[in-house]
Design an enzyme around this catalytic site. Structure first.
Site, mmCIF file in Angstrom:
data_model
loop_
_atom_site.group_PDB
_atom_site.id
_atom_site.type_symbol
_atom_site.label_atom_id
_atom_site.label_comp_id
_atom_site.label_asym_id
_atom_site.label_seq_id
_atom_site.Cartn_x
_atom_site.Cartn_y
_atom_site.Cartn_z
ATOM 1 N N HIS A 122 -7.426 4.097 49.182
ATOM 2 C CA HIS A 122 -8.229 3.969 47.962
ATOM 3 C C HIS A 122 -7.760 4.940 46.881
ATOM 4 O O HIS A 122 -7.599 4.575 45.730
ATOM 5 C CB HIS A 122 -9.709 4.222 48.288
ATOM 6 C CG HIS A 122 -10.643 3.920 47.162
ATOM 7 N ND1 HIS A 122 -10.806 4.758 46.072
ATOM 8 C CD2 HIS A 122 -11.476 2.867 46.944
ATOM 9 C CE1 HIS A 122 -11.699 4.233 45.248
ATOM 10 N NE2 HIS A 122 -12.119 3.097 45.747
ATOM 11 N N ARG A 123 -7.598 6.214 47.221
ATOM 12 C CA ARG A 123 -7.075 7.281 46.364
ATOM 13 C C ARG A 123 -8.040 7.765 45.279
ATOM 14 O O ARG A 123 -7.696 8.681 44.534
ATOM 15 C CB ARG A 123 -5.758 6.868 45.683
ATOM 16 C CG ARG A 123 -4.618 6.600 46.643
ATOM 17 C CD ARG A 123 -3.275 6.853 46.004
ATOM 18 N NE ARG A 123 -3.091 6.070 44.783
ATOM 19 C CZ ARG A 123 -2.311 6.445 43.778
ATOM 20 N NH1 ARG A 123 -1.654 7.587 43.844
ATOM 21 N NH2 ARG A 123 -2.183 5.673 42.712
ATOM 22 N N ASP A 124 -9.224 7.165 45.163
ATOM 23 C CA ASP A 124 -10.141 7.610 44.114
ATOM 24 C C ASP A 124 -11.586 7.591 44.612
ATOM 25 O O ASP A 124 -12.492 7.130 43.910
ATOM 26 C CB ASP A 124 -9.998 6.736 42.868
ATOM 27 C CG ASP A 124 -10.551 7.411 41.611
ATOM 28 O OD1 ASP A 124 -10.696 8.649 41.617
ATOM 29 O OD2 ASP A 124 -10.830 6.704 40.631
ATOM 30 N N VAL A 125 -11.804 8.090 45.822
ATOM 31 C CA VAL A 125 -13.159 8.185 46.358
ATOM 32 C C VAL A 125 -13.855 9.364 45.682
ATOM 33 O O VAL A 125 -13.430 10.507 45.816
ATOM 34 C CB VAL A 125 -13.148 8.387 47.887
ATOM 35 C CG1 VAL A 125 -14.577 8.453 48.423
ATOM 36 C CG2 VAL A 125 -12.374 7.268 48.570
ATOM 37 N N ASN A 147 -17.566 6.541 41.585
ATOM 38 C CA ASN A 147 -17.232 5.224 42.111
ATOM 39 C C ASN A 147 -18.195 4.785 43.213
ATOM 40 O O ASN A 147 -17.901 3.850 43.959
ATOM 41 C CB ASN A 147 -15.792 5.211 42.635
ATOM 42 C CG ASN A 147 -14.787 5.184 41.503
ATOM 43 O OD1 ASN A 147 -15.083 4.691 40.411
ATOM 44 N ND2 ASN A 147 -13.600 5.722 41.744
#
Length: 220
Positions: free
Chosen positions: A21-24, A28
């Site tokens: 995912h890289r953007d937890v 979000n």
């Protein structure tokens, strides 16, 4: 607690498909008022496991290794998930705001955040799993997101109900931002019937391919 239980299961579906995912981060995490659940959204900067990708994400939630390596594995999402759960449960960030991304990553690498129990004694069961998942060395974290989720859900069962009137401070120096949704009461899923709490948002076909994207969405 319910929101944490829902979100903690979300990255697993991505990892099972070889996607990071890289953007937890809390921005979000949205509340779905129709199904009474919290969901993790926005895979706009997701990448394949081990794939070279440009630097992207939100300082303070990105794993330290993301700043020095173009390839990431599931431990990066374990880290982001740990920062998110820490903030959701304590209403504080693990580290103070910094003026630059470089200062933020230095804090993450060199400063041990306060234990959750130092902020709220009833959160003591979360101390061990969160501190382990927040270690700057990815090899010292949980081996995968499922192991981390199981530890967090077990810790949540051991925490005592509590009430605090506080609010999460507005984040600065963020690469991405999403308005917070109003809180909705949500049931905590049973461990033996846990469901993935993920929503595919703004999927990029270059990551998973058009045909696979349709099948993957149907499976979710």
């Amino acid at each position: 607690r319910a929101a944490v239980a829902h979100v903690a299961r979300a990255p697993s579906a991505l990892h099972n498909s070889g996607i990071i995912h890289r953007d937890v981060e809390p921005a979000n995490v949205l509340v779905d008022p129709f199904r009474n659940r919290a969901v993790l959204v926005d895979v706009g900067i997701a990448s394949r496991h081990g794939e070279r990708a440009e630097l992207a994400g939100t300082p303070g939630y990105m794993a330290p290794e993301a700043f020095r390596s173009p390839t990431l594995d599931a431990s990066a999402d374990v880290y982001g998930l740990a920062v998110t759960i820490y903030e959701l449960m304590t209403l504080r960030r693990p580290w103070p705001l910094a003026n630059t991304a470089a200062e933020t990553i230095q804090l993450q690498r060199e400063t041990v955040p306060p234990l959750p129990s130092q902020i709220a004694p009833e959160l003591a069961p979360l101390d061990e799993p969160l501190m382990r998942a927040l270690r700057p060395n990815p090899e010292e974290r949980f081996p995968n997101v499922d192991a981390f989720c199981n530890a967090i859900l077990a810790a949540l069962k051991a925490t005592r109900p509590h009430r605090r009137s506080s609010s999460i401070p507005v984040r600065r120096n963020s690469i991405s931002s999403t308005p917070a949704a109003p809180p909705v009461p949500m049931p905590v899923p049973r461990e033996d019937t846990a469901r993935t709490r993920g929503v595919v948002g703004r999927s990029r076909l270059r990551v998973i391919g058009a045909r696979r994207a349709g099948a993957w969405r149907a499976e979710l």
